[in-house]
Design a protein around this motif. Sequence first.
Motif, short mmCIF file in Angstrom:
data_model
loop_
_atom_site.label_atom_id
_atom_site.label_comp_id
_atom_site.label_asym_id
_atom_site.label_seq_id
_atom_site.Cartn_x
_atom_site.Cartn_y
_atom_site.Cartn_z
N ALA A 21 66.91 54.59 50.99
CA ALA A 21 68.28 54.13 51.19
C ALA A 21 69.17 54.73 50.10
CB ALA A 21 68.36 52.61 51.14
N ALA A 22 70.41 55.01 50.47
CA ALA A 22 71.40 55.52 49.53
C ALA A 22 72.27 54.36 49.06
CB ALA A 22 72.25 56.58 50.19
N PHE A 23 72.68 54.42 47.79
CA PHE A 23 73.50 53.38 47.20
C PHE A 23 74.64 53.99 46.41
CE2 PHE A 23 69.25 51.56 47.55
CZ PHE A 23 69.53 50.41 48.26
N GLU A 24 75.74 53.27 46.36
CA GLU A 24 76.88 53.68 45.55
C GLU A 24 77.68 52.43 45.20
OE1 GLU A 24 80.10 57.28 45.46
OE2 GLU A 24 79.18 56.75 47.35
N GLY A 25 78.21 52.38 44.02
CA GLY A 25 79.02 51.25 43.61
C GLY A 25 78.25 50.22 42.82
N ILE A 29 72.79 47.71 42.52
CA ILE A 29 71.61 47.17 41.83
C ILE A 29 71.01 46.01 42.62
CG2 ILE A 29 70.76 46.13 39.69
CD1 ILE A 29 73.26 47.62 38.37
N ALA A 30 71.83 45.05 43.01
CA ALA A 30 71.35 43.91 43.80
C ALA A 30 70.84 44.36 45.16
CB ALA A 30 72.45 42.87 43.96
N GLN A 31 71.55 45.29 45.80
CA GLN A 31 71.11 45.79 47.10
C GLN A 31 69.77 46.49 46.99
OE1 GLN A 31 74.38 48.31 48.24
NE2 GLN A 31 75.41 46.68 49.36
N VAL A 67 67.84 51.83 38.94
CA VAL A 67 69.14 51.87 39.61
C VAL A 67 70.26 51.50 38.64
CG1 VAL A 67 70.54 50.94 41.50
CG2 VAL A 67 68.15 51.56 41.90
N THR A 68 70.00 50.59 37.72
CA THR A 68 71.00 50.27 36.69
C THR A 68 71.35 51.52 35.89
OG1 THR A 68 70.33 47.97 36.49
CG2 THR A 68 71.44 48.93 34.58
N ASN A 69 70.34 52.31 35.54
CA ASN A 69 70.60 53.55 34.81
C ASN A 69 71.47 54.52 35.62
OD1 ASN A 69 69.21 52.62 32.62
ND2 ASN A 69 67.40 53.88 32.96
#
Length: 144
Positions: A21-25, A29-31, A67-69
């Motif tokens: 999955a891709a994440f942005e924003g 982190i929670a997602q 992901v936090t990093n």
Amino acid sequence: MKQAAEDDGWALSDGAISLSAAFEGTEAIAQARDHAGMFLRVLRAEHGVSVPERATNIVQLVVSELVTNTRKYAPGPSLLTLEAREGAVSVTVWDTEPRLPVVRGADPVRVGQHGLEIVRAVCRSLEVHPEPVGKRITATIDLA
């Protein structure tokens, strides 16, 4: 095993089960943690893989730290891939920042910047690879 739709991010190949999955924003982190939890629940329920609670906690911690990093140090999107194979789960995070992270040594008086130190301590292995765009970090966690 049943084949899941590719557009859902699931893949089954060579005995491995994976989900990307891709994440942005800032919500990433929670997602990503939720994504990891769902992946592990599916491993248990649909594929009969034994996933102890301790392994679930470690996988979610590793996802959180990596992901936090990406949110702190890399502009743009990140990609999370979880892969289960041969009694372990690999957590791979790709981001756009080309600089490779430095895993610092233990320092009990240092405030912050312990994320990769923690990841390295709880994982079987931690690998960092430069990519044509950005970098890829893979941590492997034993399920047993």
